[in-house]
Design a protein around this motif. Structure first.
Motif, short mmCIF file in Angstrom:
data_model
loop_
_atom_site.label_atom_id
_atom_site.label_comp_id
_atom_site.label_asym_id
_atom_site.label_seq_id
_atom_site.Cartn_x
_atom_site.Cartn_y
_atom_site.Cartn_z
N GLY A 198 0.86 -1.18 0.09
CA GLY A 198 0.18 0.00 0.02
C GLY A 198 0.80 1.30 0.11
O GLY A 198 0.43 2.35 0.14
N ASP A 199 2.18 1.01 -0.12
CA ASP A 199 3.17 2.25 0.02
C ASP A 199 2.98 2.88 -1.44
O ASP A 199 3.30 2.31 -2.49
N ARG A 200 2.78 4.30 -1.27
CA ARG A 200 2.79 5.25 -2.51
C ARG A 200 3.96 4.99 -3.24
O ARG A 200 4.29 5.12 -4.38
N ASP A 201 5.36 5.12 -2.40
CA ASP A 201 6.50 5.06 -3.10
C ASP A 201 6.88 4.20 -4.12
O ASP A 201 7.26 4.14 -5.48
N THR A 254 -1.69 -3.50 -5.43
CA THR A 254 -2.35 -3.47 -3.94
C THR A 254 -2.95 -4.83 -3.51
O THR A 254 -3.05 -5.75 -4.73
N LEU A 293 4.28 1.88 -5.29
CA LEU A 293 3.04 1.92 -6.23
C LEU A 293 3.19 2.92 -7.48
O LEU A 293 2.95 2.70 -8.40
N ASP A 294 3.89 4.21 -7.09
CA ASP A 294 4.41 5.21 -8.10
C ASP A 294 5.34 4.66 -9.07
O ASP A 294 5.36 5.22 -10.38
#
Length: 144
Positions: free
Chosen positions: A115-118, A133, A120-121
């Motif tokens: 769930g880590d945005r870094d 996710t 996922l980006d």
């Protein structure tokens, strides 16, 4: 299928109220049913313990016994990837997460669930492992 799960997903399991229909519970039911091979780096186990010790809200929500039982559960159902002793190259905005990509490569992970945005980006720039996710992984699981 080899799947690495990030610390934030494991904390979601620890903090969930165990509703059988929740995504987190369905994910861990799939682990128990051996629908995929779960991989957990030793660094993630360290993060679980350290974060609980340092963050009062986690210490209040997760007892020491719950944490120990969960870690024993992970040792029983997962392939534990050994701690990396060589420094990881800086790849992500948060260099503390770089070890996950290294562990995924070493463990030949097909998927990294986070769930880590870094993380996922950057998923559009990686083909292996696929970074997804929990919900995205569960949608793909029946068709895999």
């Amino acid at each position: 299928m080899r799947v690495l799960i990030d610390t934030n997903v494991l904390f979601s399991r620890l903090l969930s109220n165990s509703h059988a229909s929740s995504s987190i519970d369905r994910l861990f039911d799939s682990v128990i049913l051996e629908r995929f091979l779960l991989m957990v780096p030793e660094e993630v186990l360290d993060e679980l313990v350290e974060a609980r010790e340092k963050k009062p809200f986690l210490a209040n929500a997760i007892s020491t016994g719950e944490m120990h039982r969960f870690i024993r559960f992970l040792w029983n159902v997962a392939e534990i990837l050994p701690r990396q002793t060589n420094p990881a190259p800086s790849i992500l905005r948060d260099p503390r997460d770089d070890f996950l990509l290294i562990a995924a490569a070493i463990g030949d992970a097909d998927y990294l669930i986070t769930g880590d945005r870094d993380l996922l980006d950057i998923r559009d720039r990686l083909t292996h492992p696929r970074i997804v996710t929990v919900s995205e992984f569960l949608q793909m699981l029946p068709s895999l």
